[in-house]
Design a protein around this motif. Sequence first.
Motif, PDB file in Angstrom:
ATOM      1  N   GLY A   1     -37.777 -44.611 -28.721  1.00 15.54           N
ATOM      2  CA  GLY A   1     -38.544 -43.376 -28.549  1.00 15.54           C
ATOM      3  C   GLY A   1     -39.628 -43.481 -27.499  1.00 15.54           C
ATOM      4  N   LEU A   2     -39.987 -42.327 -26.966  1.00 17.40           N
ATOM      5  CA  LEU A   2     -41.017 -42.279 -25.924  1.00 17.40           C
ATOM      6  C   LEU A   2     -42.437 -42.361 -26.484  1.00 17.40           C
ATOM      7  CD1 LEU A   2     -39.478 -39.451 -23.679  1.00 17.40           C
ATOM      8  CD2 LEU A   2     -39.308 -41.934 -23.379  1.00 17.40           C
ATOM      9  N   GLY A   3     -42.593 -42.112 -27.775  1.00 15.45           N
ATOM     10  CA  GLY A   3     -43.918 -42.184 -28.385  1.00 15.45           C
ATOM     11  C   GLY A   3     -44.889 -41.160 -27.840  1.00 15.45           C
ATOM     12  N   GLU A   4     -44.393 -39.965 -27.556  1.00 19.71           N
ATOM     13  CA  GLU A   4     -45.236 -38.960 -26.892  1.00 19.71           C
ATOM     14  C   GLU A   4     -46.435 -38.538 -27.745  1.00 19.71           C
ATOM     15  OE1 GLU A   4     -42.131 -36.145 -26.110  1.00 19.71           O
ATOM     16  OE2 GLU A   4     -42.016 -36.747 -24.002  1.00 19.71           O
TER      17      GLU A   4
ATOM     18  N   HIS B   1     -38.051 -46.690 -23.549  1.00 18.79           N
ATOM     19  CA  HIS B   1     -39.412 -46.647 -23.030  1.00 18.79           C
ATOM     20  C   HIS B   1     -40.027 -48.057 -23.048  1.00 18.79           C
ATOM     21  CE1 HIS B   1     -43.457 -45.252 -22.261  1.00 18.79           C
ATOM     22  NE2 HIS B   1     -43.892 -45.620 -23.454  1.00 18.79           N
ATOM     23  N   LEU B   2     -40.466 -48.530 -21.879  1.00 18.37           N
ATOM     24  CA  LEU B   2     -41.087 -49.850 -21.752  1.00 18.37           C
ATOM     25  C   LEU B   2     -40.206 -50.942 -22.380  1.00 18.37           C
ATOM     26  CD1 LEU B   2     -44.776 -48.808 -22.598  1.00 18.37           C
ATOM     27  CD2 LEU B   2     -43.782 -49.186 -20.342  1.00 18.37           C
TER      28      LEU B   2
ATOM     29  N   PRO C   1     -33.319 -44.658 -19.182  1.00 20.40           N
ATOM     30  CA  PRO C   1     -34.681 -44.114 -19.163  1.00 20.40           C
ATOM     31  C   PRO C   1     -34.913 -42.989 -20.163  1.00 20.40           C
ATOM     32  CG  PRO C   1     -33.439 -43.357 -17.260  1.00 20.40           C
ATOM     33  CD  PRO C   1     -32.587 -44.393 -17.933  1.00 20.40           C
ATOM     34  N   ALA C   2     -33.843 -42.357 -20.651  1.00 15.52           N
ATOM     35  CA  ALA C   2     -33.977 -41.278 -21.637  1.00 15.52           C
ATOM     36  C   ALA C   2     -33.330 -41.709 -22.943  1.00 15.52           C
ATOM     37  CB  ALA C   2     -33.309 -40.002 -21.126  1.00 15.52           C
ATOM     38  N   PRO C   3     -34.068 -41.728 -24.054  1.00 17.35           N
ATOM     39  CA  PRO C   3     -33.493 -42.137 -25.337  1.00 17.35           C
ATOM     40  C   PRO C   3     -32.311 -41.254 -25.729  1.00 17.35           C
ATOM     41  CG  PRO C   3     -35.890 -42.028 -25.471  1.00 17.35           C
ATOM     42  CD  PRO C   3     -35.512 -41.417 -24.159  1.00 17.35           C
ATOM     43  N   LEU C   4     -31.390 -41.834 -26.486  1.00 17.51           N
ATOM     44  CA  LEU C   4     -30.146 -41.149 -26.834  1.00 17.51           C
ATOM     45  C   LEU C   4     -30.181 -40.493 -28.211  1.00 17.51           C
ATOM     46  CD1 LEU C   4     -27.592 -43.778 -25.473  1.00 17.51           C
ATOM     47  CD2 LEU C   4     -28.472 -41.718 -24.336  1.00 17.51           C
ATOM     48  N   GLU C   5     -31.345 -40.373 -28.834  1.00 24.35           N
ATOM     49  CA  GLU C   5     -31.492 -39.843 -30.187  1.00 24.35           C
ATOM     50  C   GLU C   5     -30.832 -40.802 -31.188  1.00 24.35           C
ATOM     51  OE1 GLU C   5     -33.350 -37.379 -30.970  1.00 24.35           O
ATOM     52  OE2 GLU C   5     -33.485 -36.022 -29.260  1.00 24.35           O
ATOM     53  N   THR C   6     -30.892 -40.459 -32.476  1.00 22.56           N
ATOM     54  CA  THR C   6     -30.428 -41.373 -33.511  1.00 22.56           C
ATOM     55  C   THR C   6     -28.908 -41.552 -33.503  1.00 22.56           C
ATOM     56  OG1 THR C   6     -30.609 -39.482 -35.004  1.00 22.56           O
ATOM     57  CG2 THR C   6     -32.374 -41.131 -35.084  1.00 22.56           C
TER      58      THR C   6
ATOM     59  N   GLN D   1     -24.088 -37.099 -20.734  1.00 20.52           N
ATOM     60  CA  GLN D   1     -23.391 -38.388 -20.652  1.00 20.52           C
ATOM     61  C   GLN D   1     -24.352 -39.405 -20.036  1.00 20.52           C
ATOM     62  OE1 GLN D   1     -20.500 -39.327 -21.806  1.00 20.52           O
ATOM     63  NE2 GLN D   1     -20.035 -37.289 -22.632  1.00 20.52           N
ATOM     64  N   PRO D   2     -24.593 -40.554 -20.708  1.00 16.33           N
ATOM     65  CA  PRO D   2     -24.003 -40.932 -21.990  1.00 16.33           C
ATOM     66  C   PRO D   2     -24.461 -40.001 -23.115  1.00 16.33           C
ATOM     67  CG  PRO D   2     -25.781 -42.430 -21.415  1.00 16.33           C
ATOM     68  CD  PRO D   2     -25.545 -41.569 -20.205  1.00 16.33           C
ATOM     69  N   PRO D   3     -23.652 -39.890 -24.175  1.00 11.53           N
ATOM     70  CA  PRO D   3     -23.927 -38.869 -25.195  1.00 11.53           C
ATOM     71  C   PRO D   3     -25.255 -39.061 -25.905  1.00 11.53           C
ATOM     72  CG  PRO D   3     -22.207 -40.381 -25.919  1.00 11.53           C
ATOM     73  CD  PRO D   3     -22.454 -40.671 -24.469  1.00 11.53           C
ATOM     74  N   ARG D   4     -26.019 -37.977 -25.957  1.00  6.66           N
ATOM     75  CA  ARG D   4     -27.297 -37.956 -26.662  1.00  6.66           C
ATOM     76  C   ARG D   4     -27.175 -36.935 -27.783  1.00  6.66           C
ATOM     77  NH1 ARG D   4     -30.797 -36.198 -22.730  1.00  6.66           N
ATOM     78  NH2 ARG D   4     -31.078 -38.346 -22.011  1.00  6.66           N
TER      79      ARG D   4
END
Length: 228
Positions: free
Chosen positions: A10-13, A56-57, A82-87, A184-187
């Motif tokens: 997660g990005l921890g926003e 993230h990091l 660079p972008a999380p793929l969700e659970t 893609q890749p699937p999120r």
Amino acid sequence: MRHALIFAAGLGERMRPLTDHIPKPLLVARGKPLIAWHLEKLAAMGVHDVVINTSHLAEQFPEALGDGSRWGLRIRYAYEGPAPLETGGGILNALSLLGPEPFIAVSGDIWTDADFGALPAEPPGVAHLLMVDNPPHHPEGDFALDDNGLLHDAGTKLLTYSGIGVFRRELLDGWPSIADPEVQPPRFKLRPLLQTAMARDGVSGSHHRGQWTDVGTPERLAMLNAHP
């Protein structure tokens, strides 16, 4: 259970500015990084192989945790980009590292006194979720736990999913038609897959009544550290 997955991408926003330079699972809670509490519990229950999803990091995780040998574990890292793929996408991304048997999955940004070893190694369906009382920031809850230990998407008394569960690989069967992935890749999120499984009584659950915190904001982290 031999394998475990820790969601740490997660990005921890909502935790900013704390997470501008440190990923949320590496923030210190009650004297050690959040993720270290999980690693200790996983080692104690007999898990050998841990996969940590990162984004993230990401480079900070192997720097801080190494190969897991200090806990008697083997840690491998599944970078999501660079972008999380969700659970759901996170599990799919790590699935090849998790072995054929059921695995435990834990959110890297929670703290709890729950005994991971009390979870079923072989859930009767495709998943078993640890549920908790609804916290103030999530009063509506997630799923209903019936008297037979089955979870449902609706009910009179909803509990909150703790972010801890045991999953079979079969939960992801047919995911493209269920989850409607965005990219893609699937999120995609895990919830639609769980809802589909619940409709055929395929998800069991248990209710943890002890301590549990979703460390989602600096204020919740401060409260956790203020009450050891």
